[in-house]
Motif scaffolding. Structure first.
Motif, PDB file in Angstrom:
ATOM      1  N   GLY A 185      16.357  51.490 -61.246  1.00 37.95           N
ATOM      2  CA  GLY A 185      16.661  51.781 -59.851  1.00 37.95           C
ATOM      3  C   GLY A 185      15.448  51.802 -58.946  1.00 37.95           C
ATOM      4  N   LYS A 186      14.246  51.675 -59.524  1.00 36.15           N
ATOM      5  CA  LYS A 186      13.025  51.625 -58.713  1.00 36.15           C
ATOM      6  C   LYS A 186      12.933  50.239 -58.066  1.00 36.15           C
ATOM      7  N   MET A 187      12.559  50.203 -56.802  1.00 33.05           N
ATOM      8  CA  MET A 187      12.440  48.938 -56.075  1.00 33.05           C
ATOM      9  C   MET A 187      10.976  48.725 -55.685  1.00 33.05           C
ATOM     10  N   ALA A 188      10.480  47.509 -55.917  1.00 34.61           N
ATOM     11  CA  ALA A 188       9.123  47.141 -55.537  1.00 34.61           C
ATOM     12  C   ALA A 188       9.194  45.913 -54.639  1.00 34.61           C
ATOM     13  N   CYS A 189       8.532  45.982 -53.481  1.00 35.86           N
ATOM     14  CA  CYS A 189       8.562  44.881 -52.513  1.00 35.86           C
ATOM     15  C   CYS A 189       7.142  44.553 -52.050  1.00 35.86           C
ATOM     16  N   CYS A 190       6.887  43.267 -51.844  1.00 41.97           N
ATOM     17  CA  CYS A 190       5.618  42.799 -51.287  1.00 41.97           C
ATOM     18  C   CYS A 190       5.899  41.752 -50.220  1.00 41.97           C
ATOM     19  N   GLN A 191       5.034  41.727 -49.242  1.00 40.34           N
ATOM     20  CA  GLN A 191       5.100  40.722 -48.180  1.00 40.34           C
ATOM     21  C   GLN A 191       5.090  39.332 -48.816  1.00 40.34           C
ATOM     22  N   ALA A 192       5.959  38.442 -48.363  1.00 38.11           N
ATOM     23  CA  ALA A 192       6.135  37.137 -48.985  1.00 38.11           C
ATOM     24  C   ALA A 192       5.228  36.057 -48.404  1.00 38.11           C
ATOM     25  N   TYR A 193       4.342  36.402 -47.517  1.00 40.35           N
ATOM     26  CA  TYR A 193       3.515  35.389 -46.867  1.00 40.35           C
ATOM     27  C   TYR A 193       2.087  35.888 -46.686  1.00 40.35           C
ATOM     28  N   ALA A 194       1.195  34.944 -46.498  1.00 36.93           N
ATOM     29  CA  ALA A 194      -0.198  35.250 -46.197  1.00 36.93           C
ATOM     30  C   ALA A 194      -0.425  35.043 -44.697  1.00 36.93           C
ATOM     31  N   THR A 195      -1.274  35.874 -44.119  1.00 36.74           N
ATOM     32  CA  THR A 195      -1.574  35.800 -42.689  1.00 36.74           C
ATOM     33  C   THR A 195      -2.948  35.167 -42.484  1.00 36.74           C
ATOM     34  N   PRO A 196      -3.025  34.088 -41.703  1.00 41.81           N
ATOM     35  CA  PRO A 196      -4.329  33.472 -41.445  1.00 41.81           C
ATOM     36  C   PRO A 196      -5.201  34.403 -40.598  1.00 41.81           C
ATOM     37  N   VAL A 197      -6.452  34.582 -41.014  1.00 38.21           N
ATOM     38  CA  VAL A 197      -7.345  35.468 -40.283  1.00 38.21           C
ATOM     39  C   VAL A 197      -8.637  34.772 -39.843  1.00 38.21           C
ATOM     40  N   GLU A 198      -8.958  33.667 -40.485  1.00 39.79           N
ATOM     41  CA  GLU A 198     -10.205  32.995 -40.139  1.00 39.79           C
ATOM     42  C   GLU A 198      -9.922  31.520 -39.838  1.00 39.79           C
ATOM     43  N   TYR A 199      -9.887  31.219 -38.554  1.00 38.37           N
ATOM     44  CA  TYR A 199      -9.693  29.858 -38.056  1.00 38.37           C
ATOM     45  C   TYR A 199     -10.225  29.825 -36.629  1.00 38.37           C
ATOM     46  N   ASP A 200     -10.294  28.650 -36.024  1.00 31.72           N
ATOM     47  CA  ASP A 200     -10.819  28.506 -34.659  1.00 31.72           C
ATOM     48  C   ASP A 200      -9.783  29.069 -33.674  1.00 31.72           C
ATOM     49  N   LYS A 201      -9.959  30.330 -33.278  1.00 29.34           N
ATOM     50  CA  LYS A 201      -8.969  31.008 -32.429  1.00 29.34           C
ATOM     51  C   LYS A 201      -9.014  30.542 -30.978  1.00 29.34           C
ATOM     52  N   GLU A 202     -10.069  29.881 -30.582  1.00 31.14           N
ATOM     53  CA  GLU A 202     -10.141  29.335 -29.215  1.00 31.14           C
ATOM     54  C   GLU A 202      -9.306  28.069 -29.096  1.00 31.14           C
ATOM     55  N   LYS A 203      -9.317  27.263 -30.146  1.00 34.68           N
ATOM     56  CA  LYS A 203      -8.654  25.960 -30.134  1.00 34.68           C
ATOM     57  C   LYS A 203      -7.248  26.012 -30.758  1.00 34.68           C
TER      58      LYS A 203
END
Length: 111
Positions: free
Chosen positions: A62-80
């Motif tokens: 009955g224990k439930m374990a969940c993790c985010q299913a995606y990766a979040t980009p953090v390092e890229y050219d944020k100006e462009k």
């Protein structure tokens, strides 16, 4: 001294690599038929993906374990470039702001 420095660097890399959002939830009193996630019951022993992009496992106890299913980009050219999330696919694409058909290079992601 070199061993201490190497240990600190290794620990820093481990913390950076393990930045996903996860949680574990114990069953509520009297809840024996499955795992409850946002008012939806999932059977014991099942694996499922939620509407909010979490990959979950309902264990036989009955224990439930969940993790985010995606990766979040953090390092890229944020100006462009801009990160665009596709909720249906649970996936980010990083594309040029002016031409969304062109992908941008991503140097680091977390999750």
């Amino acid at each position: 001294m070199n061993i201490v420095l190497a240990s600190v660097i290794a620990f820093g890399l481990l913390v950076t690599a393990c930045n996903a959002f996860c949680f574990t939830e114990l069953p509520k009193m009297g809840q024996t038929e499955g795992c409850l996630y946002k008012d939806k019951l999932h059977r014991l022993g099942s694996k499922f993906r939620t509407n909010d992009c979490m990959d979950c496992t309902c264990h036989m106890d009955g224990k439930m374990a969940c993790c985010q299913a995606y990766a979040t980009p953090v390092e890229y050219d944020k100006e462009k470039c801009i990160a665009v999330f596709n909720r249906k696919a649970c996936h980010y694409r990083v594309v040029e702001k002016r031409n969304r058909s062109k992908e941008c290079e991503v140097l680091a992601m977390v999750g």
